[in-house]
Design a protein around this motif. Structure first.
Motif, PDB file in Angstrom:
ATOM      1  N   ARG A 127       0.807  -1.214   0.000  1.00 15.53           N
ATOM      2  CA  ARG A 127       0.000   0.000   0.000  1.00 15.53           C
ATOM      3  C   ARG A 127       0.840   1.264   0.000  1.00 15.53           C
ATOM      4  N   ASN A 128       2.124   1.151  -0.292  1.00 13.93           N
ATOM      5  CA  ASN A 128       2.978   2.331  -0.277  1.00 13.93           C
ATOM      6  C   ASN A 128       2.473   3.431  -1.200  1.00 13.93           C
ATOM      7  N   PHE A 129       1.843   3.061  -2.305  1.00 19.68           N
ATOM      8  CA  PHE A 129       1.350   4.082  -3.230  1.00 19.68           C
ATOM      9  C   PHE A 129       0.270   4.950  -2.600  1.00 19.68           C
ATOM     10  N   GLU A 130      -0.373   4.445  -1.529  1.00 23.39           N
ATOM     11  CA  GLU A 130      -1.391   5.213  -0.819  1.00 23.39           C
ATOM     12  C   GLU A 130      -0.780   6.187   0.181  1.00 23.39           C
ATOM     13  N   TYR A 131       0.517   6.032   0.465  1.00 24.11           N
ATOM     14  CA  TYR A 131       1.171   6.848   1.475  1.00 24.11           C
ATOM     15  C   TYR A 131       2.047   7.904   0.808  1.00 24.11           C
ATOM     16  N   PHE A 132       2.371   8.936   1.561  1.00 27.10           N
ATOM     17  CA  PHE A 132       3.087  10.067   0.987  1.00 27.10           C
ATOM     18  C   PHE A 132       4.582   9.796   0.826  1.00 27.10           C
ATOM     19  N   SER A 133       5.254   9.453   1.915  1.00 25.59           N
ATOM     20  CA  SER A 133       6.710   9.523   1.896  1.00 25.59           C
ATOM     21  C   SER A 133       7.314   8.691   3.010  1.00 25.59           C
ATOM     22  N   GLU A 134       8.621   8.514   2.945  1.00 23.59           N
ATOM     23  CA  GLU A 134       9.373   7.925   4.053  1.00 23.59           C
ATOM     24  C   GLU A 134       9.735   8.984   5.090  1.00 23.59           C
ATOM     25  N   ASP A 135       9.533  10.245   4.751  1.00 24.68           N
ATOM     26  CA  ASP A 135       9.964  11.338   5.622  1.00 24.68           C
ATOM     27  C   ASP A 135       8.791  11.908   6.406  1.00 24.68           C
ATOM     28  N   PRO A 136       8.935  12.058   7.728  1.00 28.40           N
ATOM     29  CA  PRO A 136       7.816  12.546   8.537  1.00 28.40           C
ATOM     30  C   PRO A 136       7.459  14.002   8.290  1.00 28.40           C
ATOM     31  N   PHE A 137       8.454  14.840   8.044  1.00 33.10           N
ATOM     32  CA  PHE A 137       8.165  16.266   7.852  1.00 33.10           C
ATOM     33  C   PHE A 137       7.428  16.497   6.543  1.00 33.10           C
TER      34      PHE A 137
END
Length: 694
Positions: A127-137
């Motif tokens: 589901r990575n495509f549903e998420y923004f980034s590896e970076d929290p900021f």
């Protein structure tokens, strides 16, 4: 409705006093697949929810996973969250959220189950495509604007999945072992930042366990932290099928149980909960708290009482939404390599022949991915985008070159993947050998056909990558290799035609190391919505200069990710977050691990230069000059990083701004530096590996 939380609570309490136990029970569990039960005598409507992150999902029958099949649930297909993140543009993230909110309101939905905010701990998550980034900021900055856009339409955004939903394998039972400091200051902090800055009206709890407790039943996660420490007063809903125990969930701070099965009266928060209340095992006051949050949500959305007349009207499938989709898609296309081949400008390609190779050139992606699937009003494929953009003076032919599979997977009649998702533990391992002898022979045949004809054309464009058979809910990737024997095709193609333009489409990093050094022009595009094919074509022919930057590391191998090498991702019962804070580029930078392309990376058709960099206001503002030294109007992302030191042993993004400049232009800029300590050393550049210290 305007008003303080105290005012809303008082009004909600007045309504609550009039409700019977049965009416309250009906409000806190699914009465249909995406809807709770209302209280008609008091004018309380059902609460209607819908997936998803890329558009409002098609309507299903009330009690069956069978599409209604009408023509009124086609919608705008938005770029996925990973595409939005690759724009590095807060404004575009907000516009994406506004489209989603407007169309949810137009379709009569109250809660849109988006955005997905889990950090990309490993490149293998389906589901990575549903998420923004590896970076929290970067995630919190873009998600904040996205939520504001959604909720501007009297629709609740729903942050998900709270928390640590980083794998699909065994997602219904996997337990997460993590240091509490890492949990709080990395993975939960992203949610807290968005709660503080955007006031999302709802949150979805995750399937998995944390410290042995299911998230949907966790007093620590939902009670101590979310409700207690953070003071969250919004609506908390379970992921569909994530509640396992009536009493534990009743005592936890979750307000509503939803699931994928049709036995609505048997849900944990239905008849079983009523029986526990009547027997005295569960205090009815616990139910009152849940109903109160639902009533407050309804008041916020102008759903009940006279406020209903104030609720915003909205449309869907508007021309404005489609134009915004195109602009978001344009901003997300990432140019990774270009040795002078791109762009193929119109005067040069006039009266020429172009061969487009690759199944993804002729494939649509809106109808897959799990709960992200939608009925798109339309979707422009790369092949369509090229043909419609270039016109009749250039001949464009297409060959598949590779194929994903011949026969579609079948599910039992009258069901879909979601209806049976609770039967297989909610996940399986991806990458099983699909190709039988016939399929391998067929692939060889169409590969040889493409290779035999590629020399007959002036230009060759390959479009490959992944699809939603691989990037999907309920399924993790086995590795980051290219599927369907694409490597063999690309290697041979580049040997015969070194000038081949390679375009990859997908939801995350793919291993291109076998042929990357021989490739002279490379573009990456995430699942980019209904206008994605047009945006890609515009970049290829130079109608626009590419401006996307990677929001995740493109590893050479999945094992170069700390989440895989240290965290044994994919463990059927337990995942160890041994990497601590060192995820993504933090890990590769600390240990000097080679990558294909670093976090923040992206080229354009011009050259930019930074100068006069200085920190002001005790390090809270970075000032400087940005110059476009080329001959093309273009956009650049200025990125600010705090460098590792004795107090924080990893590099971290603390500021960014996307800036457009005319050819030869120069401008002064000021960018806020978001570093709580304000005591670090900082560096600036256009990606994490090419920085100059301030």
């Amino acid at each position: 409705m305007e008003g303080s939380i105290q005012t809303l609570k008082l009004r909600a309490e007045e309504i609550l006093e009039q409700l019977t136990l049965d009416e309250k029970i009906g409000m806190i569990h699914g009465n249909e697949l995406f809807r709770t039960k209302g209280v008609e005598r008091l004018g309380i409507p059902p609460l209607t929810m819908s997936d998803g992150p890329c558009g409002v999902r098609a309507d299903f029958k009330e009690r069956e996973w069978i599409p209604v099949g009408n023509t009124d649930d086609y919608v705008t297909y938005l770029p996925c969250n990973s595409a939005i993140a690759s724009t590095w543009d807060r404004n575009l993230a907000g516009r994406a959220g506004s489209i989603l909110g407007e169309e949810a309101r137009g379709r009569g939905k109250d809660v849109i189950l988006a955005p997905g905010m889990n950090l990309k701990r490993t490149p293998l998550c389906g589901r990575n495509f549903e998420y923004f980034s590896e970076d929290p900021f970067l995630t919190s900055q873009l998600a904040t604007e996205h939520v504001k856009g959604v909720q501007s339409w009297d629709v609740a955004a729903c942050l998900k999945h709270f928390a640590l939903n980083h794998q699909e394998t065994a997602r219904l039972e996997v337990d997460e072992e993590i240091d509490e400091e890492v949990l709080r200051d990395l993975y939960l902090q992203v949610f807290k930042d968005v709660i503080d800055d955007a006031n999302p009206y709802s949150i979805m709890s995750a399937y998995n366990k944390i410290y042995g407790e299911y998230c949907s039943q966790s007093k620590f996660l939902l009670g101590d932290i979310l409700r207690g420490e953070w003071g969250y007063d919004g609506f908390v809903v379970s992921d569909w099928g994530a509640v396992h125990d009536t009493v534990k969930a009743a005592e936890a701070d979750i307000d509503c149980e939803m699931s994928v099965t049709y036995d609505f009266d048997d849900y944990k928060f239905a008849n079983p909960l009523k029986e526990k209340v009547l027997s005295g095992e569960v205090d009815e006051a616990l139910i009152d708290k849940k109903v109160l949050h639902i009533l407050i949500l309804m008041l916020r959305l102008n759903m009940i009482g006279e406020d209903r007349l104030e609720r915003k009207d909205a449309s869907y499938n508007t021309m404005a939404a489609r134009q915004n989709c195109l602009e978001i898609a344009r901003g997300s296309v990432v140019l990774l390599k270009n040795d002078g081949i791109l762009p193929l400008i119109r005067p040069v390609i006039k009266e020429k022949k172009i061969l487009v190779i690759g199944e993804n050139a002729n494939r649509i992606h809106s109808n897959g991915g799990g709960s992200a699937e939608i009925k798109a009003l339309y979707e422009i494929s790369p092949l369509m985008g090229l043909k419609s953009r270039i016109g009749g003076s250039t001949k464009i032919d297409y060959l598949p070159g590779y194929c994903s599979k011949i026969d579609a997977d079948m599910t039992p009649e009258g069901t879909n993947w979601q209806a049976i998702s609770l039967e297989n533990s909610g996940g399986k391992s991806a990458g099983e050998e699909k190709a039988k002898k016939e399929l391998s022979e067929y692939r060889k045949k169409i590969r040889e056909e493409a290779l035999s004809k590629c020399m007959d054309y002036d230009y060759v464009i390959f479009v490959g990558g992944l699809n939603h058979e691989i990037d999907t809910e309920g399924l993790d990737r086995k590795d980051i290799s290219l599927p369907y024997e694409q490597d063999e095709l690309i290697e041979a193609l580049l040997e015969k035609r070194p000038d081949t333009i390679v375009c990859m489409i997908g939801g995350g990093a793919v291993d291109m190391t076998k042929w990357l050094s021989n490739c002279k022009a490379l573009i990456y595009m995430y699942y980019n919505g209904m206008e994605g094919g047009n945006a890609l074509a515009e970049v290829i022919i130079g109608d626009i200069a590419p401006s996307g930057h990677l929001a995740e590391t493109f590893y050479c191998s999945a094992k170069d990710s700390s989440g895989v090498s240290l965290g044994d991702c994919g463990d059927e019962k337990l995942v160890h977050y041994r990497e601590g804070f060192d995820i993504g580029y933090r890990y590769t930078c600390k240990h000097n691990i080679p990558v294909q392309f670093p976090f923040g990376y992206g080229l354009t058709y011009s050259e930019f230069e930074l100068s006069d960099l200085q920190l002001k206001l005790n390090g809270r503002i970075l000032k400087g000059k940005l110059e476009n030294k080329g001959e093309v109007d273009a956009t650049q992302v200025v990125q600010i990083y705090r460098l590792a030191d004795e107090t924080k042993d990893y590099i971290s993004l603390v500021g960014f701004e996307k800036i457009y400049l005319r050819a030869g232009g120069i401008m002064d800029f000021e960018i806020p530096v978001k570093d709580k300590s304000g005591m670090g050393k900082y560096a600036v550049g256009f990606d994490v590996l090419h920085l100059q210290e301030v």
